[in-house]
Every structure is written in structure tokens, then in C-alpha cells.
Design an enzyme around this catalytic site. Structure first.
Site, PDB file in Angstrom:
ATOM      1  N   LYS A   1      36.464  55.386  35.957  1.00  0.00           N
ATOM      2  CA  LYS A   1      35.743  54.860  37.118  1.00  0.00           C
ATOM      3  C   LYS A   1      36.466  55.243  38.407  1.00  0.00           C
ATOM      4  CE  LYS A   1      37.740  50.386  37.984  1.00  0.00           C
ATOM      5  NZ  LYS A   1      37.760  48.962  38.023  1.00  0.00           N
TER       6      LYS A   1
ATOM      7  N   LYS B   1      45.548  47.023  32.618  1.00  0.00           N
ATOM      8  CA  LYS B   1      46.574  46.887  33.668  1.00  0.00           C
ATOM      9  C   LYS B   1      47.945  46.626  33.065  1.00  0.00           C
ATOM     10  CE  LYS B   1      43.873  45.375  37.672  1.00  0.00           C
ATOM     11  NZ  LYS B   1      43.554  44.255  38.545  1.00  0.00           N
TER      12      LYS B   1
ATOM     13  N   LYS C   1      40.412  53.046  43.953  1.00  0.00           N
ATOM     14  CA  LYS C   1      41.270  53.324  45.105  1.00  0.00           C
ATOM     15  C   LYS C   1      42.717  53.496  44.694  1.00  0.00           C
ATOM     16  CE  LYS C   1      40.530  48.446  45.995  1.00  0.00           C
ATOM     17  NZ  LYS C   1      39.596  47.577  46.667  1.00  0.00           N
TER      18      LYS C   1
HETATM   19  P1  TYM Z   1      37.536  44.900  43.325  1.00  0.00           P
HETATM   20  O1  TYM Z   1      38.217  44.531  44.587  1.00  0.00           O
HETATM   21  O2  TYM Z   1      38.260  45.728  42.337  1.00  0.00           O
HETATM   22  O3  TYM Z   1      36.164  45.634  43.637  1.00  0.00           O
HETATM   23  C1  TYM Z   1      35.217  45.081  44.526  1.00  0.00           C
HETATM   24  C2  TYM Z   1      33.815  45.325  44.020  1.00  0.00           C
HETATM   25  O4  TYM Z   1      33.588  46.715  43.831  1.00  0.00           O
HETATM   26  C3  TYM Z   1      33.104  46.970  42.522  1.00  0.00           C
HETATM   27  N1  TYM Z   1      33.602  48.276  42.079  1.00  0.00           N
HETATM   28  C4  TYM Z   1      32.836  49.258  41.600  1.00  0.00           C
HETATM   29  N2  TYM Z   1      31.508  49.320  41.387  1.00  0.00           N
HETATM   30  C5  TYM Z   1      31.017  50.473  40.896  1.00  0.00           C
HETATM   31  N3  TYM Z   1      31.780  51.555  40.614  1.00  0.00           N
HETATM   32  C6  TYM Z   1      33.113  51.538  40.811  1.00  0.00           C
HETATM   33  N4  TYM Z   1      33.857  52.616  40.545  1.00  0.00           N
HETATM   34  C7  TYM Z   1      33.697  50.346  41.324  1.00  0.00           C
HETATM   35  N5  TYM Z   1      34.961  49.984  41.641  1.00  0.00           N
HETATM   36  C8  TYM Z   1      34.887  48.714  42.096  1.00  0.00           C
HETATM   37  C9  TYM Z   1      33.657  45.834  41.683  1.00  0.00           C
HETATM   38  O5  TYM Z   1      32.902  45.641  40.514  1.00  0.00           O
HETATM   39  C10 TYM Z   1      33.545  44.679  42.647  1.00  0.00           C
HETATM   40  O6  TYM Z   1      32.242  44.148  42.636  1.00  0.00           O
HETATM   41  N6  TYM Z   1      37.897  40.713  40.580  1.00  0.00           N
HETATM   42  C11 TYM Z   1      37.172  41.360  41.649  1.00  0.00           C
HETATM   43  C12 TYM Z   1      37.219  40.579  42.958  1.00  0.00           C
HETATM   44  C13 TYM Z   1      36.783  39.161  42.837  1.00  0.00           C
HETATM   45  C14 TYM Z   1      35.460  38.704  42.686  1.00  0.00           C
HETATM   46  C15 TYM Z   1      35.548  37.279  42.643  1.00  0.00           C
HETATM   47  C16 TYM Z   1      34.226  39.331  42.586  1.00  0.00           C
HETATM   48  C17 TYM Z   1      37.607  38.079  42.865  1.00  0.00           C
HETATM   49  N7  TYM Z   1      36.857  36.931  42.762  1.00  0.00           N
HETATM   50  C18 TYM Z   1      34.414  36.487  42.479  1.00  0.00           C
HETATM   51  C19 TYM Z   1      33.089  38.534  42.430  1.00  0.00           C
HETATM   52  C20 TYM Z   1      33.191  37.122  42.382  1.00  0.00           C
HETATM   53  C21 TYM Z   1      37.778  42.729  41.909  1.00  0.00           C
HETATM   54  O7  TYM Z   1      38.894  42.995  41.581  1.00  0.00           O
HETATM   55  O8  TYM Z   1      36.979  43.578  42.610  1.00  0.00           O
END
Ligand code: TYM
Length: 327
Positions: free
Chosen positions: A193, A111, A196
Site C-alpha cells: 500500500k 509493525k 508516507k
Molecule cells: P492513518 O493516519 O494511517 O491514515 C489516515 C487515513 O488514510 C487511509 N489510508 C489509505 N487509504 C487508501 N490507500 C492507502 N494507501 C492509505 N493509506 C492510508 C487510512 O485508512 C485512514 O483512513 N488508525 C488510523 C487513525 C485513527 C482513526 C481513528 C481512524 C485513529 N483513530 C478513529 C478512524 C477512526 C490511522 O493510522 O490512519
């Protein structure tokens, strides 16, 4: 009951990657665990957000959770910023995290390379806030996609470190990853990957996307010139499609491959498009319905915040005692 915590950033609409990497597992686990699911708006502001849009997307995300099958009566669903203990535990944990640990985080490296203009400190300490999210609820399990693995390792390290220094305080959480869809790839570039924030919208499918556009994106997904439906790393585009197809239809990878023996990519993609559209249809319809019921959504996140805070406050009080803050 064992405890689950997981979250999604309200930084756009959910993709098929979010669903297959995380949400689908949440729906499978919700009956057997005490679950806390959060719209993590505090994480979302580590990149610039339009305030109006952020507010709207937070509610939309809640509607998408429920549309995917997360049951408000079984789980605690809340907005991260409504429970101020997240910010407070984040601070304490920041003082037990080494700069070197955060420097090694690959998501930060990626990032920060992309957006030098917005290299803020929050982006750097992002994984500490994530650890605070998880540890506040004494979560045993964290169902996420593969891209969160390194962050989860940090949460485990911080929990262990705190326990060793101040005595048993936190449960050390485990990650929980789907078998074939822990990393759903872009439909246009199977080495990246699905995200969005991809500048090419043909690379991702949104849960709320209409049928036509979903089908078009699948049909124009990048594959290869081999022409045979096989499940192999040498055909990464096709492998990704097979993984998605299999997960969306609850068929095994072997079954999907067997269905297309002797058939070409055209037949495969056409039927896959139909299957994905049909699986998403009820989600999309429920989502639209929920958006017309804002009062209902508000009730859910208000009562979620209350329930979450009871647990979070207890953990934070224990932490403050242990580190020597006066009650
Ligand atoms: P975020 O908002 O980017 O994504 C949410 C969830 O979707 C999963 N994910 C994917 N899984 C498979 N293939 C993909 N292409 C893909 N893109 C996204 C992510 O792994 C995630 O599970 N940091 C986290 C949010 C967060 C969080 C937490 C998660 C904040 N605090 C505590 C678990 C526990 C995030 O940015 O996810």
C-alpha cells in the site's frame, strides 16, 4: 443527523492514499452528517516522534484537512490529546479487550516485525484507543481506507460487548470505504500500500508535493510489459494508476480505459500526470496560504476541542456510571 468520526495521524505529510482513501469521502459526507475529524497525535506517539516535529505536523495536518475541502464551519476538527476523555475511555475499554484480539491485529504484527527495538505496549493497544475515539462520539459511520477494517471490527466488537454487559451505551459503528481507492498502492510496488513511511519516496505522492515531482513519480511508476491499457488484476501497477486517475478526475474506470484504447503507457501516464497535478494544485495553494495563517488554524482546533469535549464528556460520564465509578 447521523454522526461521523475519523482521524489521521500527524506522523508526516498526507499522501494521495490518505486523500483518496479517507479525506475525499469526508468532504463528500460533511454536509449530511455531524462530523468529528481528529488529528490523532496520541496514536502517532506509538512510534518515536521528535516533539518539535510532531507539534508542527499536527498543525500542518489541520491545514491539509482544510485545504482538501473540509469546512471548519460545518465540522468539529480537533487535536485528540486536547480531549482527555479519549485516554480515559481507552483505559476502560482496555479492561474489556482480550489479549488474543489484539494479538490477531495484522497492523500490529507488521509493525512489530519491522521495529523490534520499539515494541511498546501502546503499539499493542493502539486499536483500543481507536475504538475509544469512535465510541466517544457515538459515531454511526467511520470513513477510512481498507487498512483500518480490522481495527473497525474491533471497535464494533467492543461496543457490542459493553452494551451487552452494561446495557445500551454505545452506537455500533459501520465502516465506510471508497469503491476503487480503499487501498491505493505504492507507485513502485503495486503489492504494497502507498505509505508516507515508505523508504522509497517514489512510491508515494504527497498532497503538498510540487508539480514537477508529482509528474515525475507518475511517469516512473512501475507498470508491466503488456503495453495495453486494461483494467485487470494481471496488471496491478496499471490498475492502481487507473484507480487514481479515475478518482482524481471523477471519471469512471471505464471512461479512463476507453480514453486510452489503442494508446500506450506513455500517453496514459503523461495525461494522468497532468490531471493529477491540476487536481492537486488548488489543494497545494490553499495549504500554503493556510500555513501563513496560524492564528486562524489555532482558533479552529481550540473551538473544535471545546465542541468535541462536550460530547465526549457525556459519553464518558455514562460509561463511568454504568461500570460503578462514583460520580
Ligand atoms: P492513518 O493516519 O494511517 O491514515 C489516515 C487515513 O488514510 C487511509 N489510508 C489509505 N487509504 C487508501 N490507500 C492507502 N494507501 C492509505 N493509506 C492510508 C487510512 O485508512 C485512514 O483512513 N488508525 C488510523 C487513525 C485513527 C482513526 C481513528 C481512524 C485513529 N483513530 C478513529 C478512524 C477512526 C490511522 O493510522 O490512519
Amino acid at each position: 443527523k447521523k454522526v461521523i468520526f475519523s482521524g489521521v495521524q500527524p506522523s508526516g505529510k498526507m499522501t494521495l492514499g490518505n486523500y483518496l482513501g479517507a479525506l475525499r469521502n469526508w468532504t463528500k459526507l460533511q454536509k449530511d452528517y455531524e462530523c468529528f475529524f481528529s488529528m490523532v497525535n496520541m496514536h502517532a506517539i506509538t512510534v518515536p516522534q521528535d516533539p518539535k516535529v510532531l507539534r508542527r505536523q499536527t498543525i500542518e495536518l489541520l491545514a491539509q484537512f482544510i485545504a482538501c475541502g473540509i469546512e471548519p464551519d460545518l465540522n468539529t476538527i480537533f487535536v485528540q490529546s486536547h480531549v482527555h476523555e479519549h485516554a480515559e475511555l481507552n483505559w476502560v475499554l482496555c479492561t474489556t479487550t482480550y489479549m488474543g484480539e489484539l494479538n490477531r491485529m495484522t497492523q500490529y504484527k507488521d509493525k512489530s516485525q519491522k521495529s523490534e527495538a520499539n515494541l511498546n505496549a501502546g503499539l499493542f493497544t493502539y486499536p483500543v484507543l481507536m475504538a475509544a475515539d469512535i465510541l466517544l462520539y457515538q459515531a454511526d459511520l467511520v470513513p477510512v481506507g481498507d487498512d483500518q477494517k480490522q481495527h473497525l471490527e474491533l471497535a464494533r466488537d467492543l461496543a457490542t460487548r459493553f452494551n451487552n454487559r452494561f446495557g445500551d451505551t454505545f452506537v455500533v459503528p459501520e465502516g465506510y470505504y471508497p469503491k476503487e481507492t480503499a487501498r491505493v498502492m505504492s507507485l513502485q510496488d503495486p503489492t504494497k500500500k502507498m505509505s508516507k513511511s515508505d523508504s522509497n519516496p517514489k512510491g508515494f505522492i504527497l498532497l503538498a508535493e510540487d508539480a514537477d515531482s508529482t509528474a515525475k513519480k507518475i511517469k516512473s511508476a512501475v507498470t508491466d510489459s503488456v503495453g495495453i491499457v486494461r483494467y485487470t488484476d494481471e496488471q496491478p501497477g496499471l490498475k492502481n494508476l487507473i484507480n487514481i486517475y479515475s478518482a482524481m478526475t471523477d471519471k469512471s474506470v471505464e471512461e479512463v480505459v476507453a480514453m486510452y484504447e489503442g494508446k500506450g503507457y506513455g500517453a496514459f501516464k503523461g495525461e494522468m500526470a497532468e490531471a493529477v497535478v491540476e487536481t492537486l494544485r488548488p489543494i497545494r495553494e490553499k495549504y500554503a496560504y493556510l500555513l501563513d495563517n496560524q492564528d486562524y488554524l489555532e482558533k479552529i482546533y481550540r473551538s473544535g476541542a471545546e465542541k468535541a469535549q462536550l460530547v465526549a464528556a457525556k459519553t464518558l460520564a455514562d460509561v463511568y456510571d454504568k461500570i460503578g465509578f462514583i460520580r
